[in-house]
Design an enzyme around this catalytic site. Sequence first.
Site, short mmCIF file in Angstrom:
data_model
loop_
_atom_site.label_atom_id
_atom_site.label_comp_id
_atom_site.label_asym_id
_atom_site.label_seq_id
_atom_site.Cartn_x
_atom_site.Cartn_y
_atom_site.Cartn_z
N ASP A 158 0.89 -1.16 0.00
CA ASP A 158 0.00 0.00 0.00
C ASP A 158 0.93 1.21 0.00
OD1 ASP A 158 -1.53 2.20 0.61
OD2 ASP A 158 -2.91 1.08 1.89
N HIS A 159 1.05 1.84 -1.16
CA HIS A 159 2.12 2.85 -1.26
C HIS A 159 1.88 4.03 -0.32
CE1 HIS A 159 -0.69 4.41 -4.33
NE2 HIS A 159 -0.27 5.57 -3.91
N HIS A 179 -6.20 2.96 1.56
CA HIS A 179 -5.37 4.07 2.06
C HIS A 179 -5.99 4.80 3.26
CE1 HIS A 179 -3.31 3.21 -1.53
NE2 HIS A 179 -4.06 3.91 -2.34
#
Length: 429
Positions: A176-177, A239
């Site tokens: 999950d950047h 996110h």
Amino acid sequence: MVSRVIPVESFDLVIFGATGDLARRKILPALFRRFCDGQMPEEARIIGAARTEQTPDAWRSWVADSLSEFVSPALTEAHVDVFLEKLDYIAVDARGEAGWSDLKARMRDDVVQAFYFSVAPALFGDLAERLHRFGIAHGAARIVVEKPFGRDLATARALNATLAAHFEEGQIYRIDHYLGKETVQNLMAVRFGNVLFEPLWNAQYVDHVQITVAEAVGVGGRGSYYDQSGAMRDMVQNHLMQLLCLTAMEPPSRFEPDAVRDEKLKVIRALQPVSAKDIVRGQYEAGDTPSYAEDVEETDSRTESFIAMKLHIANWRWNGTPFYLRTGKRLKARKSEIVVIFKEPPHSIFDEDAGSRPNVLSIRLQPDEGIDLSVTIKEPGPGGMRLIDVPLDMSFADALGPEAADVPDAYERLIMDVTPRQPDPVHAR
Ligand code: NAP
């Protein structure tokens, strides 16, 4: 401030989907920047894999083009030739049999093996099964997968089961950047490295929390993907949920993956079901730019490009404090932030017309990563006691010097986290 780069151990990294958009825009530029920074050991190799039949040289020249588009020209010019020497390419079909034995022949057993699944999730199972069947991945190999990790609970579970059939949980890296962003990592430091905030971090002192991820751009060229997904699946369940967990969780016993994961999970388990009246969904309309429906070429689309919701966490710490989450495309400005609005003092000693406002702590993720705390002071000068808010503003770039603004991109940090660091020469005993 001087940043320290600790090289990682030598690795063979296979990028499945090496001719795709994610590889071109994110993965390869991130690897290249880490290479330029000296974090990649000399023997490290990157092997591109996709169905397209092409020579390694043809792929290298495509990579060079991608780098010149997404990395600064100075960096590219100085280092690209040496970087390209690390690259190899092999044509494999995730659903076919050709190419897999060749891939096995090229892998080394005595280095870290990592396989980046930069392909549609429908192919994850095929890749995992073939890596196993052809004896390509050794027991400590790691696989990296990207969102979307399933469409709903059933498909996410099915995907997990597919990967678990061939890899141990500790070998699966779900990227999950957002979690690789400097300020997101800093959120932990701010909360748990300072005695200042933690005593106030609860329903007694916090009125509400707002978590916002606003994008100024529309869906762009990703219309057909986005319309199948929408803001809820694209942003909220991954996110924003992660940001919520990091903001609301109890202090973990140690800063270790499992301990942090356990605390996040407790937040998710304590979330109360969201009622329909607490959710707003919308689409952007046409202005100077086309509408959402025009962008996705679906006049009847009901997919949301904006969503806002009010959440409650049913536990001792947060009972009664709402968390507002919102995200959307084509909003006024690009801005991601977590804003904690504290309650007003229980009793004001000042006249009513002095005014009073709550303290507000804003943690900015982008742009201009930093932290801002508004405090109430007396307005300077004559005219009696009038209260105003002033920000105690800490821009990381201002506070830590220009190098701080040049922090690695989230992808750079996360990809390098897949490979263990070499012993740190400064802290090794
Ligand atoms: P893409 O541009 O469509 O690329 C897909 C890649 O998969 C291509 O390299 C394609 O190459 C390869 N491929 C397709 N079928 C294959 C097969 N049967 N065997 C082997 N390789 C195959 O997609 P993308 O945008 O790079 O996205 C990749 C994944 O990351 C997707 O799951 C996407 O949802 C996710 N993701 C993308 C982004 C982004 O910004 N692009 C962001 C977050 C997550 P060939 O045609 O040569 O086989």
